[in-house]
Design a protein around this motif. Structure first.
Motif, PDB file in Angstrom:
ATOM      1  N   GLN A  45       0.764  -1.249  -0.071  1.00 28.46           N
ATOM      2  CA  GLN A  45      -0.083  -0.028  -0.011  1.00 28.46           C
ATOM      3  C   GLN A  45       0.998   1.197   0.065  1.00 28.46           C
ATOM      4  O   GLN A  45       0.710   2.395  -0.679  1.00 28.46           O
ATOM      5  N   LEU A  46       1.544   1.226   0.847  1.00 29.60           N
ATOM      6  CA  LEU A  46       2.791   2.313   0.954  1.00 29.60           C
ATOM      7  C   LEU A  46       3.573   2.450  -0.477  1.00 29.60           C
ATOM      8  O   LEU A  46       3.666   3.698  -0.910  1.00 29.60           O
ATOM      9  N   ALA A  47       3.953   1.390  -0.951  1.00 32.11           N
ATOM     10  CA  ALA A  47       4.925   1.682  -1.959  1.00 32.11           C
ATOM     11  C   ALA A  47       4.150   2.155  -3.304  1.00 32.11           C
ATOM     12  O   ALA A  47       4.591   2.802  -4.018  1.00 32.11           O
ATOM     13  N   VAL A  48       2.892   1.410  -3.541  1.00 36.14           N
ATOM     14  CA  VAL A  48       2.338   2.113  -4.661  1.00 36.14           C
ATOM     15  C   VAL A  48       1.782   3.522  -4.567  1.00 36.14           C
ATOM     16  O   VAL A  48       1.698   4.296  -5.511  1.00 36.14           O
ATOM     17  N   THR A  49       1.428   3.944  -3.282  1.00 35.48           N
ATOM     18  CA  THR A  49       0.891   5.269  -2.915  1.00 35.48           C
ATOM     19  C   THR A  49       2.250   5.987  -3.234  1.00 35.48           C
ATOM     20  O   THR A  49       2.095   7.179  -4.084  1.00 35.48           O
ATOM     21  N   VAL A  50       3.309   5.890  -2.625  1.00 35.81           N
ATOM     22  CA  VAL A  50       4.501   6.738  -3.046  1.00 35.81           C
ATOM     23  C   VAL A  50       4.690   6.808  -4.295  1.00 35.81           C
ATOM     24  O   VAL A  50       5.332   7.856  -5.146  1.00 35.81           O
ATOM     25  N   ASP A  51       5.023   5.650  -5.021  1.00 29.80           N
ATOM     26  CA  ASP A  51       5.577   5.580  -6.294  1.00 29.80           C
ATOM     27  C   ASP A  51       4.496   6.412  -7.368  1.00 29.80           C
ATOM     28  O   ASP A  51       4.634   7.203  -8.202  1.00 29.80           O
ATOM     29  N   ASP A  52       3.145   6.131  -7.257  1.00 27.40           N
ATOM     30  CA  ASP A  52       2.067   7.208  -7.868  1.00 27.40           C
ATOM     31  C   ASP A  52       2.479   8.697  -7.826  1.00 27.40           C
ATOM     32  O   ASP A  52       2.378   9.449  -8.741  1.00 27.40           O
ATOM     33  N   HIS A  53       2.835   8.835  -6.373  1.00 25.99           N
ATOM     34  CA  HIS A  53       2.941  10.415  -6.115  1.00 25.99           C
ATOM     35  C   HIS A  53       4.135  10.823  -6.882  1.00 25.99           C
ATOM     36  O   HIS A  53       4.184  11.825  -7.761  1.00 25.99           O
ATOM     37  N   TRP A  54       5.294   9.908  -6.833  1.00 23.40           N
ATOM     38  CA  TRP A  54       6.723  10.168  -7.450  1.00 23.40           C
ATOM     39  C   TRP A  54       6.564  10.371  -8.937  1.00 23.40           C
ATOM     40  O   TRP A  54       7.430  11.154  -9.499  1.00 23.40           O
ATOM     41  N   GLN A  55       5.633   9.508  -9.296  1.00 22.13           N
ATOM     42  CA  GLN A  55       5.712   9.453 -11.014  1.00 22.13           C
ATOM     43  C   GLN A  55       4.281  10.630 -11.417  1.00 22.13           C
ATOM     44  O   GLN A  55       4.152  10.502 -12.705  1.00 22.13           O
ATOM     45  N   GLN A  56       3.953  11.322 -10.588  1.00 22.03           N
ATOM     46  CA  GLN A  56       2.994  12.316 -10.715  1.00 22.03           C
ATOM     47  C   GLN A  56       1.939  11.568 -11.517  1.00 22.03           C
ATOM     48  O   GLN A  56       1.237  12.345 -12.377  1.00 22.03           O
ATOM     49  N   VAL A  57       1.626  10.376 -11.222  1.00 24.57           N
ATOM     50  CA  VAL A  57       0.263   9.850 -11.783  1.00 24.57           C
ATOM     51  C   VAL A  57      -0.920  10.569 -11.718  1.00 24.57           C
ATOM     52  O   VAL A  57      -1.464  10.829 -10.452  1.00 24.57           O
ATOM     53  N   THR A  58      -1.644  10.744 -12.768  1.00 34.37           N
ATOM     54  CA  THR A  58      -3.041  11.535 -12.609  1.00 34.37           C
ATOM     55  C   THR A  58      -4.329  10.673 -12.700  1.00 34.37           C
ATOM     56  O   THR A  58      -5.432  10.821 -12.200  1.00 34.37           O
ATOM     57  N   THR A  59      -4.178   9.370 -13.489  1.00 37.47           N
ATOM     58  CA  THR A  59      -5.147   8.516 -13.564  1.00 37.47           C
ATOM     59  C   THR A  59      -4.607   7.170 -13.388  1.00 37.47           C
ATOM     60  O   THR A  59      -3.646   6.662 -13.968  1.00 37.47           O
ATOM     61  N   VAL A  60      -5.270   6.413 -12.608  1.00 37.95           N
ATOM     62  CA  VAL A  60      -4.942   4.771 -12.498  1.00 37.95           C
ATOM     63  C   VAL A  60      -6.035   4.118 -12.895  1.00 37.95           C
ATOM     64  O   VAL A  60      -7.396   4.033 -12.495  1.00 37.95           O
ATOM     65  N   VAL A  61      -5.739   3.163 -13.637  1.00 37.05           N
ATOM     66  CA  VAL A  61      -6.858   2.373 -14.568  1.00 37.05           C
ATOM     67  C   VAL A  61      -6.502   0.790 -14.164  1.00 37.05           C
ATOM     68  O   VAL A  61      -5.402   0.500 -14.477  1.00 37.05           O
ATOM     69  N   ARG A  62      -7.484   0.174 -13.598  1.00 38.89           N
ATOM     70  CA  ARG A  62      -6.797  -1.099 -13.053  1.00 38.89           C
ATOM     71  C   ARG A  62      -8.194  -1.889 -13.291  1.00 38.89           C
ATOM     72  O   ARG A  62      -9.177  -1.462 -13.175  1.00 38.89           O
ATOM     73  N   GLY A  63      -8.165  -3.379 -12.656  1.00 41.83           N
ATOM     74  CA  GLY A  63      -9.116  -4.131 -12.751  1.00 41.83           C
ATOM     75  C   GLY A  63     -10.094  -3.638 -11.154  1.00 41.83           C
ATOM     76  O   GLY A  63      -9.626  -3.536 -10.488  1.00 41.83           O
TER      77      GLY A  63
END
Length: 166
Positions: A45-63
């Motif tokens: 949970q922490l890894a994906v949250t920090v990773d999304d922040h660092w990569q400046q992800v604006t939209t997550v599309v997933r199952g």
């Protein structure tokens, strides 16, 4: 050697508007979240949250099978004081037995020799009008699908789609 946990505020409302499923009302989670595992590694949970922040992800599309993870991740974004991305959860393809089609569950691999037919099948399952397009190659079919993309058609299907192999 102990895990580091974040005590969640059970009253924290972290509902959100899913781009495909619409409003999702949820609390953060019924239990605390492991941030750092006892083996010294960051938890998922922490890894994906920090990773999304660092990569400046604006939209997550997933199952849609990951829908339950989203409120926890949004809560972590709040705790970190950073904006959360938008989320879009797509229906999961399930076999006749109701289990998710995946390598993990022993599902057959997609036939790489028939990309146009594979794309047509997926568009058909998602109830997209481009599935009936007369395109004769993948690029043309993708272009037709993008031009007439209608997510409300598959959003109404819910979180799972049944699929019977031909």
């Amino acid at each position: 050697a102990r895990a580091v946990r974040l005590r969640l505020d059970p009253s924290a409302a972290v509902g959100f508007d899913d781009l495909y499923l619409g409003p999702v009302a949820a609390s953060a989670a019924p239990q605390d979240v492991v941030l750092w595992r006892k083996d010294g590694l960051p938890a998922y949970q922490l890894a994906v949250t920090v990773d999304d922040h660092w990569q400046q992800v604006t939209t997550v599309v997933r199952g849609a099978d990951l829908l339950e993870q989203t409120p926890v991740q949004r809560y972590l974004f709040d705790c970190l004081g950073t904006p959360a991305p938008r989320y879009a959860h797509l229906p999961i393809l399930c076999g006749d037995d109701g289990r998710k089609l995946s390598k993990q569950n022993g599902a057959a691999a997609v036939d790489d020799d028939t990309p146009l037919e594979n794309l047509r099948q997926v568009l058909h399952l998602l109830r997209q009008p481009a599935a009936e397009a007369t395109a004769t190659d993948v690029d043309a079919l993708l272009s037709a699908a993008a031009e007439d993309w209608q997510p409300q058609r598959f959003a109404a299907l819910g979180r799972e789609l049944s699929y019977a192999a031909p």
